[in-house]
Design an enzyme around this catalytic site. Structure first.
Site, PDB file in Angstrom:
ATOM      1  N   TYR A  38       0.819  -1.217   0.000  1.00  0.00           N
ATOM      2  CA  TYR A  38       0.000   0.000   0.000  1.00  0.00           C
ATOM      3  C   TYR A  38       0.853   1.267   0.000  1.00  0.00           C
ATOM      4  O   TYR A  38       0.713   2.121  -0.880  1.00  0.00           O
ATOM      5  CB  TYR A  38      -0.945   0.004   1.197  1.00  0.00           C
ATOM      6  CG  TYR A  38      -1.969   1.114   1.145  1.00  0.00           C
ATOM      7  CD1 TYR A  38      -3.035   1.052   0.246  1.00  0.00           C
ATOM      8  CD2 TYR A  38      -1.877   2.229   1.977  1.00  0.00           C
ATOM      9  CE1 TYR A  38      -3.977   2.074   0.178  1.00  0.00           C
ATOM     10  CE2 TYR A  38      -2.807   3.242   1.924  1.00  0.00           C
ATOM     11  CZ  TYR A  38      -3.855   3.168   1.026  1.00  0.00           C
ATOM     12  OH  TYR A  38      -4.779   4.183   0.964  1.00  0.00           O
ATOM     13  N   LYS A  54       1.386   3.982  -3.067  1.00  0.00           N
ATOM     14  CA  LYS A  54       0.970   5.377  -2.958  1.00  0.00           C
ATOM     15  C   LYS A  54       2.149   6.325  -3.162  1.00  0.00           C
ATOM     16  O   LYS A  54       2.003   7.404  -3.751  1.00  0.00           O
ATOM     17  CB  LYS A  54       0.307   5.622  -1.604  1.00  0.00           C
ATOM     18  CG  LYS A  54      -1.030   4.909  -1.427  1.00  0.00           C
ATOM     19  CD  LYS A  54      -2.040   5.323  -2.483  1.00  0.00           C
ATOM     20  CE  LYS A  54      -3.398   4.704  -2.267  1.00  0.00           C
ATOM     21  NZ  LYS A  54      -4.388   5.106  -3.310  1.00  0.00           N
TER      22      LYS A  54
END
Length: 293
Positions: free
Chosen positions: A172, A176
């Site tokens: 994650y 990002k």
């Protein structure tokens, strides 16, 4: 004056919204989710023509129908943004209906738990496929039409996890962080050709996916206390910033990252014990009452 207060101004005898997005073709990925639907709601509310992309075709159609019932042009498009053929098909549908996109909001995302020690390659790649590669594919394919026109705006929804590792969340944070750099690269490469690319980094936002967190004990109070604004964000907090970046009002904003976290990142030093530098009794009482110190 009333119109100006409401964000509307008069131009050539016709009222226009301050953002000047009327008639613009706006593509929103992950449109059926909490933040995505809020973004679509705000953009639709200022007169854009919406293309709603999501893997959940049924939810997407329901959302499009609700917009249509309120006089907003909205096209539902089933799309897996991590699949090149699916993205190309979405581009064809949007352009056949509206013409080339003026605005692309890369918002679709995937979150799965998993520490680095045990995460498998398949799980790692599955998250990056949506959270990073999908953003590139949508930017590339919808961007072609923008480049032909010599104008366009791309807004990527990343996360404060791009700046701070969100542990035990697999790819994650790396994904990002990659989105933030992808946006800057697009700005550098396409800025000279009339395209702007910017990133919004949300903090703690209450969505249908995160709602369950706040049902546990005093989680909401504890999380709110970690923000300078002393509250959990709402999807519209993100949507309003996205709409600004999509508009001509942000014409000289390119390659930027806007953190929308209620001041979460500003609170880091409050986590560090500092004897003699604690809040005064008056400050503590003010905070307890919800007042500014």
């Amino acid at each position: 004056m009333a119109n100006q207060i409401e964000g509307v101004h008069e131009s050539a005898g016709r009222p226009q919204h301050w953002l000047a997005l009327e008639g613009k073709v706006c593509v929103v990925s992950g449109a059926a989710g909490g933040i995505g639907s809020a973004i679509a709601q705000v953009l639709g509310g200022v007169g854009t023509r919406l293309a709603l992309l999501d893997r959940d075709e049924e939810k997407c159609h329901v959302l499009a129908q609700s917009f249509g019932a309120n006089g907003v042009e909205a096209l539902a498009v089933a799309c897996d943004i991590g699949d090149m053929d699916s993205v190309r098909g979405a581009v064809e549908r949007v352009e056949a209906t509206y013409g080339a996109a003026d605005v692309l909001v890369n918002n679709a995302g995937l979150l799965r738990p998993g520490g680095i020690e045990e995460i498998g390659l398949e799980a790692w790649n599955a998250m990056l496929r949506v959270n990073l590669t999908g953003y590139m594919l949508c930017s590339q394919q919808f961007g072609r039409g923008m480049l032909k026109k010599g104008a366009g705006a791309i807004v990527h929804v990343a996360s404060v996890a791009a700046h701070h590792p969100q542990t035990y969340s697999g790819a994650y944070s790396p994904g990002k962080a990659g989105v933030a750099m992808l946006s800057k690269q697009l700005a550098a490469e396409w800025g000279p050709r009339g395209i702007r690319s910017n990133t919004v980094c949300p903090g703690m936002i209450r969505t249908p996916l995160s709602a369950a967190f706040y049902e546990h004990g005093d989680i909401e109070r504890r999380r709110s206390a970690m923000t300078a604004s002393r509250r959990i964000g709402e999807p519209t907090d993100i949507a309003d910033v996205v709409a600004f970046l999509a508009s001509a009002r942000a014409a000289y904003v390119n390659g930027a990252e806007i953190v929308v976290d209620g001041g979460l990142e500003s609170m880091l030093m409050d986590l560090v014990p500092r004897p003699g530098f604690e809040a005064t009794q008056a400050s503590r009482e003010a905070l307890t009452q919800g007042l500014a110190p």
